[in-house]
Enzyme design. Structure first.
Site, PDB file in Angstrom:
ATOM      1  CG  HIS A  92      -1.976   1.054   1.142  1.00 21.11           C
ATOM      2  ND1 HIS A  92      -1.719   2.371   1.431  1.00 21.11           N
ATOM      3  CD2 HIS A  92      -3.275   0.999   0.755  1.00 21.11           C
ATOM      4  CE1 HIS A  92      -2.828   3.077   1.234  1.00 21.11           C
ATOM      5  NE2 HIS A  92      -3.787   2.268   0.821  1.00 21.11           N
ATOM      6  CD  GLU A 162      -5.556   1.689  -3.096  1.00 22.63           C
ATOM      7  OE1 GLU A 162      -6.742   1.669  -2.742  1.00 22.63           O
ATOM      8  OE2 GLU A 162      -4.612   1.821  -2.293  1.00 22.63           O
TER       9      GLU A 162
END
Ligand code: PGA
Length: 254
Positions: A92, A162
């Site tokens: 992430h 993302e």
């Protein structure tokens, strides 16, 4: 089958709150067995929020790349599995911002997959320029984060696109459906290059970054996303339920 994954980050503050939100999400997930709903709470809450049947699955937000050892503060894939997690988010951007390298991400992804966890690998550019350099940035990040991962592991892989500029409370805006569509094709092409046509093509590609109950349908339908990775909105059980129902379409059973 669409995947709706909630990344709770470092929220909520207490176990009782976490259990309450999970209970309400599980009710929504049960109505849509055609949707793979995954929530990724902070580590201490995972064992208490056991997977609820086949419809609500549990994931972690990070994992270490060794099976055991003198590694203060780290958590192994086997530990995660033993408390009921079947997914893990790896790479992430918020972890990369704390110093995690592509090499670290690749090692984490490899051991997690080998241990039987499904890996949600996050990639995304920092900024968008008019010349399109972000395509190369995402490709390089994807390749480096998957380095050394054999084709046989591809069935355990999910990629979440993302874009960093679209994530979190400081996001300028969500990506557009068109932004996602073209990046999805780009990512798919590189997955096919690495894993071969059949295995590469099957890897689900999610969109993440300021997803909410209003923009979710666009990514899922016109954007052809295989699912969504959702931060803030995944802590709001009602809003997440609305997204799950959009992903479920007509598969509602009650
Ligand atoms: P957001 O976070 O939905 O709050 O933008 C997404 C993510 O970081 O996975």
């Amino acid at each position: 089958m669409k995947i709706i994954a909630g990344n709770w980050k470092m929220y909520p503050k207490s176990l009782s709150e976490a259990k309450d939100i999970a209970r309400r999400i599980a009710i929504a997930a049960r109505k849509y067995p055609g949707v793979r709903t995954v929530i990724c709470p902070p580590f201490p809450f995972i064992s208490a929020i056991r997977s609820s049947g086949k419809t609500l699955l549990i994931g972690a937000q990070d994992v270490f790349w060794e099976e055991e050892g003198a590694r203060t503060g780290e958590i192994s894939p086997a530990m995660l599995r033993s408390v009921g997690a079947s997914f893990v988010i790896v790479g992430h951007s918020e972890r990369r911002a704390l110093g995690e390298s592509d090499r670290d991400v690749a090692k984490k992804a490899a051991l997690a997959m080998k241990s039987g966890l499904s890996v949600i690998l996050c990639v995304g550019e920092k900024e968008r320029d008019t010349a399109g350099a972000y395509f190369a940035e995402v490709r390089d990040e994807l390749f480096a984060s998957l380095e050394g991962i054999p084709r046989s592991f591809a069935k355990k892989l999910i990629v979440a696109y993302e874009p960093i500029w679209a994530i979190g409370a400081k996001a300028r805006r969500p990506a557009t459906v068109e932004d996602f569509r073209e990046m999805r094709i780009h990512i798919k092409k590189h997955l096919v290059e690495q894993f071969g046509k059949a295995a590469g093509f099957r890897v689900p590609i999610l969109y993440g970054g300021s997803v909410d109950e209003r923009n979710a349908a666009g990514f899922l339908r016109e954007g052809e996303a295989d699912g969504l990775l959702i931060g803030r909105v995944s802590l709001d059980a009602e809003k997440l339920a609305a997204v799950i129902s959009l992903a479920g379409g007509r598969t509602r059973t009650t």
